[in-house]
Design a protein around this motif. Structure first.
Motif, mmCIF file in Angstrom:
data_model
loop_
_atom_site.group_PDB
_atom_site.id
_atom_site.type_symbol
_atom_site.label_atom_id
_atom_site.label_comp_id
_atom_site.label_asym_id
_atom_site.label_seq_id
_atom_site.Cartn_x
_atom_site.Cartn_y
_atom_site.Cartn_z
ATOM 1 N N TYR A 1 0.941 -1.329 0.028
ATOM 2 C CA TYR A 1 0.000 -0.017 0.003
ATOM 3 C C TYR A 1 1.148 1.128 0.090
ATOM 4 O O TYR A 1 0.735 2.884 0.422
ATOM 5 C CB TYR A 1 -0.811 0.269 1.040
ATOM 6 N N ASP A 2 1.636 0.804 -0.352
ATOM 7 C CA ASP A 2 3.234 2.488 -0.181
ATOM 8 C C ASP A 2 2.853 3.238 -1.329
ATOM 9 O O ASP A 2 2.129 4.289 -1.564
ATOM 10 C CB ASP A 2 4.466 1.583 -0.791
ATOM 11 N N ASP A 3 2.017 2.832 -2.558
ATOM 12 C CA ASP A 3 1.355 4.238 -3.662
ATOM 13 C C ASP A 3 0.386 3.537 -4.470
ATOM 14 O O ASP A 3 0.642 2.500 -4.837
ATOM 15 C CB ASP A 3 3.284 4.008 -5.078
ATOM 16 N N VAL A 4 -0.932 3.999 -4.083
ATOM 17 C CA VAL A 4 -1.996 3.244 -5.019
ATOM 18 C C VAL A 4 -2.170 4.450 -5.311
ATOM 19 O O VAL A 4 -3.157 4.561 -6.262
ATOM 20 C CB VAL A 4 -3.249 3.299 -3.232
ATOM 21 N N GLU A 5 -1.635 5.553 -6.081
ATOM 22 C CA GLU A 5 -1.982 6.344 -6.690
ATOM 23 C C GLU A 5 -1.406 6.585 -8.061
ATOM 24 O O GLU A 5 -2.280 6.584 -9.512
ATOM 25 C CB GLU A 5 -2.101 7.452 -6.513
ATOM 26 N N THR A 6 0.338 6.227 -8.531
ATOM 27 C CA THR A 6 0.404 6.213 -9.449
ATOM 28 C C THR A 6 0.029 5.128 -10.724
ATOM 29 O O THR A 6 -0.481 5.401 -11.552
ATOM 30 C CB THR A 6 1.483 5.610 -9.213
ATOM 31 N N PRO A 7 -0.479 3.154 -10.250
ATOM 32 C CA PRO A 7 -1.022 2.594 -11.194
ATOM 33 C C PRO A 7 -2.461 3.142 -12.064
ATOM 34 O O PRO A 7 -2.785 3.802 -13.220
ATOM 35 C CB PRO A 7 -1.045 1.081 -10.413
ATOM 36 N N ALA A 8 -3.158 3.910 -11.276
ATOM 37 C CA ALA A 8 -4.517 4.469 -11.834
ATOM 38 C C ALA A 8 -4.025 5.824 -12.597
ATOM 39 O O ALA A 8 -4.487 5.492 -13.213
ATOM 40 C CB ALA A 8 -5.564 4.591 -10.417
ATOM 41 N N MET A 9 -2.909 6.897 -12.430
ATOM 42 C CA MET A 9 -2.703 7.415 -12.941
ATOM 43 C C MET A 9 -1.863 8.020 -14.336
ATOM 44 O O MET A 9 -2.086 7.863 -15.462
ATOM 45 C CB MET A 9 -1.974 8.873 -12.143
ATOM 46 N N ARG A 10 -1.371 6.114 -14.121
ATOM 47 C CA ARG A 10 -0.535 6.081 -15.208
ATOM 48 C C ARG A 10 -1.489 5.321 -16.747
ATOM 49 O O ARG A 10 -0.569 6.264 -17.968
ATOM 50 C CB ARG A 10 -0.100 4.636 -15.059
ATOM 51 N N ILE A 11 -2.594 5.034 -16.234
ATOM 52 C CA ILE A 11 -3.532 5.030 -17.924
ATOM 53 C C ILE A 11 -4.180 6.151 -18.317
ATOM 54 O O ILE A 11 -3.763 6.472 -19.901
ATOM 55 C CB ILE A 11 -4.508 4.598 -17.680
ATOM 56 N N LEU A 12 -4.025 7.912 -17.645
ATOM 57 C CA LEU A 12 -3.429 8.138 -18.315
ATOM 58 C C LEU A 12 -2.694 9.956 -18.784
ATOM 59 O O LEU A 12 -3.442 10.766 -19.421
ATOM 60 C CB LEU A 12 -4.500 9.493 -17.253
ATOM 61 N N MET A 13 -1.279 9.050 -18.330
ATOM 62 C CA MET A 13 -0.181 9.467 -19.435
ATOM 63 C C MET A 13 -0.537 8.771 -20.368
ATOM 64 O O MET A 13 -0.097 7.641 -20.808
ATOM 65 C CB MET A 13 0.637 9.443 -18.128
ATOM 66 N N GLU A 14 0.347 10.057 -21.669
ATOM 67 C CA GLU A 14 0.634 9.881 -22.657
ATOM 68 C C GLU A 14 2.233 9.166 -22.839
ATOM 69 O O GLU A 14 2.788 9.550 -22.375
ATOM 70 C CB GLU A 14 -0.148 10.732 -23.939
ATOM 71 N N ASP A 15 2.031 8.429 -24.000
ATOM 72 C CA ASP A 15 3.185 7.861 -24.177
ATOM 73 C C ASP A 15 4.179 8.482 -24.873
ATOM 74 O O ASP A 15 3.318 9.007 -26.388
ATOM 75 C CB ASP A 15 3.437 6.443 -24.555
ATOM 76 N N ASP A 16 5.586 8.509 -25.121
ATOM 77 C CA ASP A 16 6.154 9.924 -25.981
ATOM 78 C C ASP A 16 6.305 8.958 -27.209
ATOM 79 O O ASP A 16 7.609 9.084 -27.368
ATOM 80 C CB ASP A 16 6.664 10.536 -25.324
ATOM 81 N N VAL A 17 6.106 8.332 -28.002
ATOM 82 C CA VAL A 17 6.355 7.094 -29.336
ATOM 83 C C VAL A 17 5.482 8.690 -30.747
ATOM 84 O O VAL A 17 5.028 8.601 -31.054
ATOM 85 C CB VAL A 17 5.585 5.994 -29.478
ATOM 86 N N PRO A 18 7.552 8.314 -30.772
ATOM 87 C CA PRO A 18 6.865 10.042 -32.272
ATOM 88 C C PRO A 18 6.489 8.494 -33.627
ATOM 89 O O PRO A 18 6.526 7.066 -33.527
ATOM 90 C CB PRO A 18 8.809 9.821 -32.531
ATOM 91 N N GLY A 19 5.417 8.752 -34.589
ATOM 92 C CA GLY A 19 5.089 8.156 -35.469
ATOM 93 C C GLY A 19 6.288 7.771 -36.356
ATOM 94 O O GLY A 19 7.271 9.056 -36.712
ATOM 95 N N PRO A 20 6.038 6.811 -37.624
ATOM 96 C CA PRO A 20 7.205 7.309 -38.503
ATOM 97 C C PRO A 20 6.953 8.607 -39.122
ATOM 98 O O PRO A 20 6.420 8.758 -39.443
ATOM 99 C CB PRO A 20 6.566 6.186 -39.419
ATOM 100 N N THR A 21 9.045 8.448 -39.928
ATOM 101 C CA THR A 21 8.711 9.917 -40.139
ATOM 102 C C THR A 21 9.682 9.962 -41.331
ATOM 103 O O THR A 21 9.233 10.856 -42.930
ATOM 104 C CB THR A 21 9.800 10.806 -39.475
ATOM 105 N N SER A 22 9.955 8.692 -42.359
ATOM 106 C CA SER A 22 10.210 8.534 -43.817
ATOM 107 C C SER A 22 9.863 7.721 -44.227
ATOM 108 O O SER A 22 9.065 6.922 -43.865
ATOM 109 C CB SER A 22 11.144 7.354 -42.883
ATOM 110 N N LYS A 23 9.602 8.624 -45.640
ATOM 111 C CA LYS A 23 8.538 7.534 -46.294
ATOM 112 C C LYS A 23 9.356 6.889 -47.016
ATOM 113 O O LYS A 23 8.280 5.578 -47.705
ATOM 114 C CB LYS A 23 8.065 8.733 -47.443
ATOM 115 N N ASP A 24 10.637 6.282 -46.840
ATOM 116 C CA ASP A 24 10.929 5.085 -47.494
ATOM 117 C C ASP A 24 11.041 3.626 -46.147
ATOM 118 O O ASP A 24 11.172 2.938 -46.272
ATOM 119 C CB ASP A 24 12.655 4.987 -47.405
#
Length: 66
Positions: A31-54
Motif C-alpha cells: 500500500y505504499d503507492d496507490v495513486e501512480t498505477p491509476a494515473m499511469r493509464i492517463l499519461m500519454e506515451d511519447d512514441v514518435p510516429g514514422p517520419t521517413s517515406k522509405d
C-alpha cells in the motif's frame, strides 16, 4: 449451545488470520503507492510516429488481391 464452542474460536481464528495477512501486506509495501498505477493509464506515451517515406511499414499501396 455446544456449537458455539466450535464456532467462536473458529471465527476468532479466521479474523486473526485476516488481520495477520493485512499486517503482512502493509509491512511488505503493498500500500505504499496507490495513486501512480491509476494515473499511469492517463499519461500519454511519447512514441514518435514514422517520419521517413522509405519506411516499409508506412507503405501506402493496398495489398494485392489474388
Amino acid at each position: 449451545m455446544n456449537v458455539l464452542y466450535l464456532l467462536v474460536p473458529l471465527a476468532l481464528l479466521l479474523a486473526g488470520s485476516g488481520v495477520a495477512a493485512f499486517v503482512w501486506s502493509v509491512r511488505d509495501g503493498q500500500y505504499d503507492d496507490v495513486e501512480t498505477p491509476a494515473m499511469r493509464i492517463l499519461m500519454e506515451d511519447d512514441v514518435p510516429g514514422p517520419t521517413s517515406k522509405d519506411d516499409p511499414d508506412t507503405d501506402a499501396t493496398p495489398p494485392s488481391r489474388l
